[in-house]
Enzyme design. Structure first.
Site, PDB file in Angstrom:
ATOM      1  N   HIS A  51       0.642  -1.230   0.109  1.00 56.55           N
ATOM      2  CA  HIS A  51      -0.044   0.191  -0.463  1.00 56.55           C
ATOM      3  C   HIS A  51       0.789   1.413   0.344  1.00 56.55           C
ATOM      4  O   HIS A  51      -0.052   1.783   0.015  1.00 56.55           O
ATOM      5  CB  HIS A  51      -1.157  -0.214   1.190  1.00 56.55           C
ATOM      6  CG  HIS A  51      -1.855  -1.297   1.224  1.00 56.55           C
ATOM      7  ND1 HIS A  51      -1.805  -2.080   2.571  1.00 56.55           N
ATOM      8  CD2 HIS A  51      -2.632  -1.859   1.057  1.00 56.55           C
ATOM      9  CE1 HIS A  51      -2.575  -3.228   2.572  1.00 56.55           C
ATOM     10  NE2 HIS A  51      -2.562  -2.900   1.085  1.00 56.55           N
ATOM     11  N   TYR A 171      -4.727 -14.934  -1.729  1.00 60.05           N
ATOM     12  CA  TYR A 171      -5.380 -14.212  -2.519  1.00 60.05           C
ATOM     13  C   TYR A 171      -6.086 -14.158  -3.272  1.00 60.05           C
ATOM     14  O   TYR A 171      -5.566 -13.738  -3.904  1.00 60.05           O
ATOM     15  CB  TYR A 171      -5.643 -12.546  -1.638  1.00 60.05           C
ATOM     16  CG  TYR A 171      -4.852 -12.503  -0.083  1.00 60.05           C
ATOM     17  CD1 TYR A 171      -4.769 -13.147   0.683  1.00 60.05           C
ATOM     18  CD2 TYR A 171      -3.862 -11.067   0.269  1.00 60.05           C
ATOM     19  CE1 TYR A 171      -4.817 -12.662   2.515  1.00 60.05           C
ATOM     20  CE2 TYR A 171      -4.074 -10.653   1.282  1.00 60.05           C
ATOM     21  CZ  TYR A 171      -4.131 -11.752   2.462  1.00 60.05           C
ATOM     22  OH  TYR A 171      -3.831 -11.179   3.573  1.00 60.05           O
ATOM     23  N   ARG A 173      -8.385 -12.568  -6.512  1.00 60.17           N
ATOM     24  CA  ARG A 173      -8.303 -11.904  -7.014  1.00 60.17           C
ATOM     25  C   ARG A 173      -7.800 -11.640  -8.304  1.00 60.17           C
ATOM     26  O   ARG A 173      -7.126 -12.619  -9.235  1.00 60.17           O
ATOM     27  CB  ARG A 173      -7.027 -10.261  -6.893  1.00 60.17           C
ATOM     28  CG  ARG A 173      -5.838 -10.543  -6.422  1.00 60.17           C
ATOM     29  CD  ARG A 173      -5.443  -9.469  -5.381  1.00 60.17           C
ATOM     30  NE  ARG A 173      -5.944  -8.854  -3.844  1.00 60.17           N
ATOM     31  CZ  ARG A 173      -5.539  -8.773  -3.440  1.00 60.17           C
ATOM     32  NH1 ARG A 173      -4.291  -8.030  -3.780  1.00 60.17           N
ATOM     33  NH2 ARG A 173      -6.099  -8.437  -2.113  1.00 60.17           N
ATOM     34  N   LYS A 204      -3.086 -18.760   4.897  1.00 58.03           N
ATOM     35  CA  LYS A 204      -3.655 -17.333   5.450  1.00 58.03           C
ATOM     36  C   LYS A 204      -4.310 -16.448   4.677  1.00 58.03           C
ATOM     37  O   LYS A 204      -4.442 -16.617   3.133  1.00 58.03           O
ATOM     38  CB  LYS A 204      -2.362 -16.547   5.202  1.00 58.03           C
ATOM     39  CG  LYS A 204      -2.796 -15.198   6.077  1.00 58.03           C
ATOM     40  CD  LYS A 204      -1.463 -13.972   5.652  1.00 58.03           C
ATOM     41  CE  LYS A 204      -1.909 -12.667   6.543  1.00 58.03           C
ATOM     42  NZ  LYS A 204      -2.176 -12.146   5.595  1.00 58.03           N
ATOM     43  N   LYS A 206      -8.413 -14.584   3.939  1.00 60.45           N
ATOM     44  CA  LYS A 206      -8.923 -13.154   4.509  1.00 60.45           C
ATOM     45  C   LYS A 206     -10.680 -13.868   5.059  1.00 60.45           C
ATOM     46  O   LYS A 206     -11.369 -14.844   4.396  1.00 60.45           O
ATOM     47  CB  LYS A 206      -9.880 -12.328   3.174  1.00 60.45           C
ATOM     48  CG  LYS A 206      -8.522 -11.218   3.333  1.00 60.45           C
ATOM     49  CD  LYS A 206      -8.367 -10.313   1.944  1.00 60.45           C
ATOM     50  CE  LYS A 206      -7.568 -10.051   1.362  1.00 60.45           C
ATOM     51  NZ  LYS A 206      -7.453  -8.061   1.017  1.00 60.45           N
ATOM     52  N   GLY A 252      -6.552  -9.259   9.168  1.00 59.44           N
ATOM     53  CA  GLY A 252      -6.852  -8.928  10.387  1.00 59.44           C
ATOM     54  C   GLY A 252      -7.849  -7.328   9.043  1.00 59.44           C
ATOM     55  O   GLY A 252      -8.883  -7.359   9.433  1.00 59.44           O
ATOM     56  N   ARG A 280      -2.411  -3.965  10.187  1.00 63.97           N
ATOM     57  CA  ARG A 280      -2.733  -2.444  10.347  1.00 63.97           C
ATOM     58  C   ARG A 280      -3.444  -2.826  11.919  1.00 63.97           C
ATOM     59  O   ARG A 280      -2.735  -0.920  12.328  1.00 63.97           O
ATOM     60  CB  ARG A 280      -3.408  -2.550   9.287  1.00 63.97           C
ATOM     61  CG  ARG A 280      -2.220  -1.876   8.159  1.00 63.97           C
ATOM     62  CD  ARG A 280      -3.861  -2.194   6.506  1.00 63.97           C
ATOM     63  NE  ARG A 280      -4.189  -3.077   6.238  1.00 63.97           N
ATOM     64  CZ  ARG A 280      -5.149  -3.453   4.805  1.00 63.97           C
ATOM     65  NH1 ARG A 280      -5.244  -2.738   4.625  1.00 63.97           N
ATOM     66  NH2 ARG A 280      -4.974  -4.737   4.631  1.00 63.97           N
TER      67      ARG A 280
HETATM   68  P1  FBP Z   1      -3.519  -6.370   7.855  1.00 61.06           P
HETATM   69  O1  FBP Z   1      -3.553  -7.595   8.694  1.00 61.06           O
HETATM   70  O2  FBP Z   1      -3.046  -5.662   8.026  1.00 61.06           O
HETATM   71  O3  FBP Z   1      -4.814  -6.865   7.084  1.00 61.06           O
HETATM   72  O4  FBP Z   1      -2.866  -7.781   7.176  1.00 61.06           O
HETATM   73  C1  FBP Z   1      -2.148  -8.857   6.741  1.00 61.06           C
HETATM   74  C2  FBP Z   1      -2.377  -8.303   5.566  1.00 61.06           C
HETATM   75  O5  FBP Z   1      -2.045 -10.316   4.170  1.00 61.06           O
HETATM   76  C3  FBP Z   1      -0.586  -8.340   4.881  1.00 61.06           C
HETATM   77  O6  FBP Z   1       0.548  -8.921   4.740  1.00 61.06           O
HETATM   78  C4  FBP Z   1      -0.936  -7.651   3.149  1.00 61.06           C
HETATM   79  O7  FBP Z   1      -0.352  -6.443   3.261  1.00 61.06           O
HETATM   80  C5  FBP Z   1      -2.374  -6.849   3.513  1.00 61.06           C
HETATM   81  O8  FBP Z   1      -2.962  -7.690   4.275  1.00 61.06           O
HETATM   82  C6  FBP Z   1      -2.851  -6.752   1.936  1.00 61.06           C
HETATM   83  O9  FBP Z   1      -4.103  -6.269   3.034  1.00 61.06           O
HETATM   84  P2  FBP Z   1      -5.021  -5.835   0.941  1.00 61.06           P
HETATM   85  O10 FBP Z   1      -5.342  -7.054   0.592  1.00 61.06           O
HETATM   86  O11 FBP Z   1      -6.452  -5.081   1.897  1.00 61.06           O
HETATM   87  O12 FBP Z   1      -4.228  -4.901   0.028  1.00 61.06           O
END
Ligand code: FBP
Length: 303
Positions: A51, A171, A173, A204, A206, A252, A280
């Site tokens: 970010h 993740y 996307r 890991k 979301k 998180g 974060r």
């Molecule tokens: P956070 O707890 O800040 O969400 O961190 C977890 C994480 O997987 C980080 O390792 C990664 O930088 C971030 O989330 C990516 O977040 P996003 O997909 O919202 O850009």
């Protein structure tokens, strides 16, 4: 260090791993205030890449300093600290042996239009820096998903051969996924399952929503619905990871109230998730507030 029966049981799930990898998994599982419980809280700080520095650290400028982040994870009694090469190198000597580390070996950034990551660290770096694991992100659904999976396959093989553990950030996307699709329950479970299929020791993902996005999956979810509550959704993800025989932690997300995060953590705990990886919400708070929140999260997993 005497392993608890719970940690021994977890290690028994990883039937092919050599003693080095099992030792490193045990290091993570036995560290910190949750050591020995089979639950984990990890501090991930790769948001500077993902970010940018101001979006990540201006809320709490102390967090620009990698030593602050190591110390935060140590003072909070966490299981591990995960970060890219630069910040791990910046504290590697000062904090050697103080907390297990996970070297994030690929990274993306907000200046890219493609859903891909560059390789930014190596297995050799992880060994040199005393890390317990490598961390690797895949984007199931991206135009580059197969290249990412192939890169992971190669790096995981190398990491395991030298006794490191492998943590996979999965993740979803890419072009076929809108914002809803990225966290819908069917896609989240699919992404977690693929990380398990790729040989991850720790997965890991979301937290998932109640949405179901993949047309082909709708019939199955209609026939066997996931109960409409957060704990049931976490349990569904855990089940997708070899029936709970792989460690799964949940991220998180953006900063929000302590109450909202703790409610989610209670649902992870109730659903049998192995813990949280909170970036974060930890480092963007002042240190006393972050320590309080992390202690409250740990208390949920201890309960
Ligand atoms: P956070 O707890 O800040 O969400 O961190 C977890 C994480 O997987 C980080 O390792 C990664 O930088 C971030 O989330 C990516 O977040 P996003 O997909 O919202 O850009």
């Amino acid at each position: 260090m005497m392993l608890t029966p719970k940690v021994r049981e977890i290690l028994s799930w990883y039937e092919s791993d050599n003693p080095g990898t099992k030792t490193n998994l045990a290091r993570i599982l036995m560290a910190g205030k949750l050591g020995g419980t089979g639950r984990m809280v990890i501090l991930p700080v790769d948001q500077g890449f993902e970010h940018g520095p101001a979006r990540s650290f201006s809320a709490n400028p102390d967090a620009y300093n990698p030593h602050y982040l190591f110390q935060l994870a140590i003072d909070a009694g966490l299981n591990a600290y995960a970060a890219p090469l630069g910040p791990i190198e910046a504290g590697a000597a000062t904090f050697a042996g103080c907390i297990p580390t996970i070297l994030k070996v690929n990274s993306s950034n907000s200046l890219s239009t493609t859903k891909d990551q560059a390789i930014t660290g190596s297995v050799g770096d992880a060994l040199r820096l005393g890390c317990s694991a490598i961390g690797f992100t895949i984007y199931p659904g991206s135009e580059y998903q197969f290249e990412m999976m192939e890169e992971l396959r190669e790096m995981a093989e190398e990491a395991k051969s030298v006794g490191l553990a492998v943590v996979v950030w999965s993740y979803p996307r890419g072009p076929m996924l809108d914002k809803v699709g990225e966290t819908s329950i069917d896609i989240a479970a699919y992404a977690a399952h693929m990380a398990a299929l790729l040989g991850a020791h720790i997965i890991k993902v979301k937290p998932a929503t109640r949405d179901i996005s993949l047309e082909a999956a709708k019939k199955v979810y209609a026939a066997s619905p996931v109960e409409d509550n957060a704990a049931a959704r976490f349990a569904h993800i855990v089940r997708a990871c070899f029936g709970g025989r792989r460690l799964v932690v949940f991220s998180g997300g953006e900063q929000r109230t302590a109450d909202a995060l703790l409610e989610e953590v209670r649902a992870i705990h109730a659903g049998g998730g192995n813990g949280s990886i909170v970036g974060r919400n930890a480092f963007q708070r002042s240190k006393p507030d972050a320590l309080k929140l992390l202690a409250d999260i740990i208390a949920v997993y201890q309960s």
